[in-house]
Design a protein around this motif. Structure first.
Motif, PDB file in Angstrom:
ATOM      1  N   THR A   1      11.083 -58.227  18.451  1.00 58.21           N
ATOM      2  CA  THR A   1      10.178 -59.328  18.132  1.00 58.21           C
ATOM      3  C   THR A   1       9.233 -58.903  17.025  1.00 58.21           C
ATOM      4  O   THR A   1       8.650 -57.814  17.070  1.00 58.21           O
ATOM      5  CB  THR A   1       9.358 -59.733  19.361  1.00 58.21           C
ATOM      6  OG1 THR A   1      10.239 -60.018  20.446  1.00 58.21           O
ATOM      7  CG2 THR A   1       8.494 -60.943  19.069  1.00 58.21           C
ATOM      8  N   LYS A   2       9.077 -59.751  16.016  1.00 61.16           N
ATOM      9  CA  LYS A   2       8.088 -59.470  14.969  1.00 61.16           C
ATOM     10  C   LYS A   2       6.725 -59.935  15.468  1.00 61.16           C
ATOM     11  O   LYS A   2       6.470 -61.135  15.576  1.00 61.16           O
ATOM     12  CB  LYS A   2       8.448 -60.160  13.663  1.00 61.16           C
ATOM     13  CG  LYS A   2       7.598 -59.658  12.502  1.00 61.16           C
ATOM     14  CD  LYS A   2       8.037 -60.221  11.191  1.00 61.16           C
ATOM     15  CE  LYS A   2       7.361 -59.493  10.047  1.00 61.16           C
ATOM     16  NZ  LYS A   2       5.912 -59.304  10.204  1.00 61.16           N
ATOM     17  N   MET A   3       5.880 -58.972  15.801  1.00 60.46           N
ATOM     18  CA  MET A   3       4.563 -59.293  16.319  1.00 60.46           C
ATOM     19  C   MET A   3       3.648 -59.727  15.181  1.00 60.46           C
ATOM     20  O   MET A   3       3.724 -59.201  14.059  1.00 60.46           O
ATOM     21  CB  MET A   3       3.980 -58.093  17.065  1.00 60.46           C
ATOM     22  CG  MET A   3       4.936 -57.495  18.095  1.00 60.46           C
ATOM     23  SD  MET A   3       5.544 -58.698  19.303  1.00 60.46           S
ATOM     24  CE  MET A   3       4.173 -58.724  20.453  1.00 60.46           C
ATOM     25  N   ASP A   4       2.777 -60.662  15.450  1.00 62.94           N
ATOM     26  CA  ASP A   4       1.952 -61.275  14.412  1.00 62.94           C
ATOM     27  C   ASP A   4       0.559 -60.658  14.431  1.00 62.94           C
ATOM     28  O   ASP A   4      -0.296 -61.044  15.218  1.00 62.94           O
ATOM     29  CB  ASP A   4       1.873 -62.785  14.651  1.00 62.94           C
ATOM     30  CG  ASP A   4       1.243 -63.512  13.476  1.00 62.94           C
ATOM     31  OD1 ASP A   4       1.071 -62.887  12.426  1.00 62.94           O
ATOM     32  OD2 ASP A   4       0.922 -64.695  13.619  1.00 62.94           O
ATOM     33  N   GLY A   5       0.345 -59.672  13.582  1.00 67.21           N
ATOM     34  CA  GLY A   5      -0.946 -59.002  13.534  1.00 67.21           C
ATOM     35  C   GLY A   5      -1.136 -58.318  12.204  1.00 67.21           C
ATOM     36  O   GLY A   5      -0.833 -58.882  11.149  1.00 67.21           O
TER      37      GLY A   5
ATOM     38  N   PHE B   1      -1.043 -54.079  14.943  1.00 65.00           N
ATOM     39  CA  PHE B   1      -2.306 -54.214  15.664  1.00 65.00           C
ATOM     40  C   PHE B   1      -2.582 -55.699  15.865  1.00 65.00           C
ATOM     41  O   PHE B   1      -2.781 -56.450  14.917  1.00 65.00           O
ATOM     42  CB  PHE B   1      -3.428 -53.552  14.869  1.00 65.00           C
ATOM     43  CG  PHE B   1      -4.796 -53.682  15.481  1.00 65.00           C
ATOM     44  CD1 PHE B   1      -5.012 -53.397  16.821  1.00 65.00           C
ATOM     45  CD2 PHE B   1      -5.876 -54.069  14.702  1.00 65.00           C
ATOM     46  CE1 PHE B   1      -6.268 -53.505  17.376  1.00 65.00           C
ATOM     47  CE2 PHE B   1      -7.154 -54.169  15.249  1.00 65.00           C
ATOM     48  CZ  PHE B   1      -7.346 -53.892  16.589  1.00 65.00           C
ATOM     49  N   CYS B   2      -2.561 -56.132  17.110  1.00 63.41           N
ATOM     50  CA  CYS B   2      -2.764 -57.539  17.455  1.00 63.41           C
ATOM     51  C   CYS B   2      -3.986 -57.654  18.363  1.00 63.41           C
ATOM     52  O   CYS B   2      -4.141 -56.863  19.294  1.00 63.41           O
ATOM     53  CB  CYS B   2      -1.538 -58.104  18.162  1.00 63.41           C
ATOM     54  SG  CYS B   2       0.006 -57.925  17.233  1.00 63.41           S
TER      55      CYS B   2
ATOM     56  N   GLU C   1      -4.128 -54.802  21.244  1.00 65.77           N
ATOM     57  CA  GLU C   1      -2.931 -54.043  21.585  1.00 65.77           C
ATOM     58  C   GLU C   1      -2.256 -53.591  20.294  1.00 65.77           C
ATOM     59  O   GLU C   1      -2.377 -54.234  19.254  1.00 65.77           O
ATOM     60  CB  GLU C   1      -1.970 -54.885  22.431  1.00 65.77           C
ATOM     61  CG  GLU C   1      -0.774 -54.120  22.971  1.00 65.77           C
ATOM     62  CD  GLU C   1      -1.170 -52.874  23.747  1.00 65.77           C
ATOM     63  OE1 GLU C   1      -1.114 -51.783  23.149  1.00 65.77           O
ATOM     64  OE2 GLU C   1      -1.561 -52.998  24.927  1.00 65.77           O
ATOM     65  N   TRP C   2      -1.579 -52.470  20.379  1.00 70.61           N
ATOM     66  CA  TRP C   2      -0.844 -51.902  19.241  1.00 70.61           C
ATOM     67  C   TRP C   2       0.613 -51.780  19.652  1.00 70.61           C
ATOM     68  O   TRP C   2       0.945 -51.077  20.601  1.00 70.61           O
ATOM     69  CB  TRP C   2      -1.428 -50.537  18.896  1.00 70.61           C
ATOM     70  CG  TRP C   2      -0.918 -49.894  17.641  1.00 70.61           C
ATOM     71  CD1 TRP C   2      -0.730 -50.484  16.425  1.00 70.61           C
ATOM     72  CD2 TRP C   2      -0.576 -48.514  17.472  1.00 70.61           C
ATOM     73  NE1 TRP C   2      -0.286 -49.553  15.504  1.00 70.61           N
ATOM     74  CE2 TRP C   2      -0.186 -48.330  16.116  1.00 70.61           C
ATOM     75  CE3 TRP C   2      -0.575 -47.412  18.330  1.00 70.61           C
ATOM     76  CZ2 TRP C   2       0.214 -47.096  15.615  1.00 70.61           C
ATOM     77  CZ3 TRP C   2      -0.181 -46.183  17.824  1.00 70.61           C
ATOM     78  CH2 TRP C   2       0.205 -46.029  16.483  1.00 70.61           C
ATOM     79  N   TYR C   3       1.490 -52.506  18.945  1.00 68.39           N
ATOM     80  CA  TYR C   3       2.909 -52.553  19.285  1.00 68.39           C
ATOM     81  C   TYR C   3       3.697 -51.688  18.299  1.00 68.39           C
ATOM     82  O   TYR C   3       3.851 -52.043  17.121  1.00 68.39           O
ATOM     83  CB  TYR C   3       3.414 -53.994  19.248  1.00 68.39           C
ATOM     84  CG  TYR C   3       2.754 -54.897  20.258  1.00 68.39           C
ATOM     85  CD1 TYR C   3       3.231 -54.987  21.560  1.00 68.39           C
ATOM     86  CD2 TYR C   3       1.635 -55.659  19.917  1.00 68.39           C
ATOM     87  CE1 TYR C   3       2.636 -55.825  22.492  1.00 68.39           C
ATOM     88  CE2 TYR C   3       1.025 -56.493  20.846  1.00 68.39           C
ATOM     89  CZ  TYR C   3       1.531 -56.568  22.130  1.00 68.39           C
ATOM     90  OH  TYR C   3       0.925 -57.404  23.055  1.00 68.39           O
ATOM     91  N   VAL C   4       4.210 -50.575  18.773  1.00 68.59           N
ATOM     92  CA  VAL C   4       4.892 -49.611  17.914  1.00 68.59           C
ATOM     93  C   VAL C   4       6.274 -50.117  17.502  1.00 68.59           C
ATOM     94  O   VAL C   4       7.055 -50.562  18.347  1.00 68.59           O
ATOM     95  CB  VAL C   4       5.025 -48.253  18.633  1.00 68.59           C
ATOM     96  CG1 VAL C   4       5.890 -47.279  17.814  1.00 68.59           C
ATOM     97  CG2 VAL C   4       3.650 -47.659  18.897  1.00 68.59           C
TER      98      VAL C   4
END
Length: 348
Positions: free
Chosen positions: A170-174, A234-235, A250-253
């Motif tokens: 998933t491409k996290m939006d941050g 970083f979201c 939250e930080w999604y690696v």
């Protein structure tokens, strides 16, 4: 590899738009653009400007003033290209005749990068404004830029996945941030710059609270690594409109590098588990991507969806489960697919 914001490309198809007398669709690479009817023919060469381009003030762009003009403290004056919709059709970028730009060499070939010649810049106000922190320098050598190639800009990448085991995340939006250690110590960075630990960076605050630097240093020493880099999104509330609807940061690696080399999926997930980092969600693991998703259009459908809390998902990122070098982009094979529905809803 720097992004070709403006390049010479071939229009491979023209299609009419229903009930439209003055406009039609032109297809270039994996994109579609709305153009004036009769302006181009199939197989014409044209200047293609990608979305997220920021064009300087010049007469050739004045027709966009009502829809695209921006004037900010950071970027100055210009025209920002974003995804738009005309008569129900998505338009992604701008196509203009090469003849409008006498500064482009007459012998410019297909694919030629004319970004600098036309003084086109990447629209970066949101990234710089929300990353936060006191800048102390550019990205260290050990930390690569986190830009992913959009599949529409390089549709040939799809074929490179043939026969490979791949994964979709998933491409996290941050806002992308990295923590790294090398011979010069610990580095904490955003998308473009390294930051100082002076209390002004929200990400630095999170990194300090969770002991990211200590964990990374201890792991590098244990594994005998000279360089160790962890990159993630970083979201948080206040970042990119918080489309994940998070109550706390939250930080999604999404990338881990050991001695300058990207590790595979299993290794990344194992390191995240050991260091108590949150990895980006893995949506799918399979083999032979083009057999399952044979076209860019099929991937765009796959990219649609929502985050768990209901916000429109930005899209997906696709990589081999073990890194494979791509000569097309001059780096490890990887590409992103940004949802058109997301762009239309959120690209303001």
């Amino acid at each position: 590899m720097s992004r070709k914001l403006a390049s010479i490309q071939r229009i491979w198809k023209i299609e009419p738009i229903e009930d439209a007398d003055r406009i039609e669709l032109a297809y270039v690479l994996g994109w579609q653009c709305v153009v004036n009817k009769g302006q181009f023919k199939p197989m014409d060469l044209a200047v293609y400007f990608e979305i997220d381009s920021f064009l300087p003030i010049r007469p050739e762009y004045e027709f966009m003033r009502a829809s695209s003009y921006k004037n900010t403290d950071i970027m100055g004056e210009g025209f920002r290209l974003k995804t738009q919709k005309f008569r129900g059709q998505v338009s992604q970028g701008l196509l203009l005749p090469i003849s409008l730009f006498p500064e482009i060499p007459a012998d410019a070939e297909l694919g030629a990068d004319v970004t600098e010649i036309l003084q086109v810049r990447k629209w970066e106000v949101e990234e710089r404004a929300t990353s936060g922190g006191t800048v102390i320098g550019d990205l260290p050598r050990s930390i690569p830029h986190t830009d992913e190639t959009r599949v529409q800009a390089a549709p040939e990448l799809l074929k490179e996945f043939a026969g490979l085991q791949y994964y979709i995340s998933t491409k996290m939006d941050g806002s992308s941030h990295s923590v790294s250690i090398d011979e010069n110590g610990i580095h904490v960075t955003g998308h473009n710059y390294e930051y100082k630990d002076d209390g002004s960076s929200d990400f630095y605050k999170l990194a300090n609270e969770r002991g990211y630097a200590d964990k990374i240093k201890a792991f590098a020493e244990k594994e005998g690594l000279k360089e160790f880099t962890v990159q993630g999104e970083f979201c948080a509330p206040g970042i990119q409109q918080n489309r994940l609807k998070l109550k706390r940061p939250e930080w999604y690696v999404f990338t881990i590098m050991e001695n300058g080399r990207r590790v595979g999926l299993d290794r990344m997930l194992a390191i995240c588990k050991e260091l108590e980092f949150t990895a980006v969600p893995i949506e799918e693991v399979d083999t032979d991507l083009p057999a399952k998703y044979p076209t860019v259009e099929a991937l765009l459908v796959r990219a649609d969806g929502n985050y768990p809390n209901g916000g429109k998902k930005e899209g997906i990122v696709i990589r081999p489960t073990e890194p494979v070098y791509s000569s097309s982009i001059g780096a490890e094979l990887s590409m992103k697919v940004v949802s058109n529905k997301y762009l239309l809803k959120n690209d303001n």
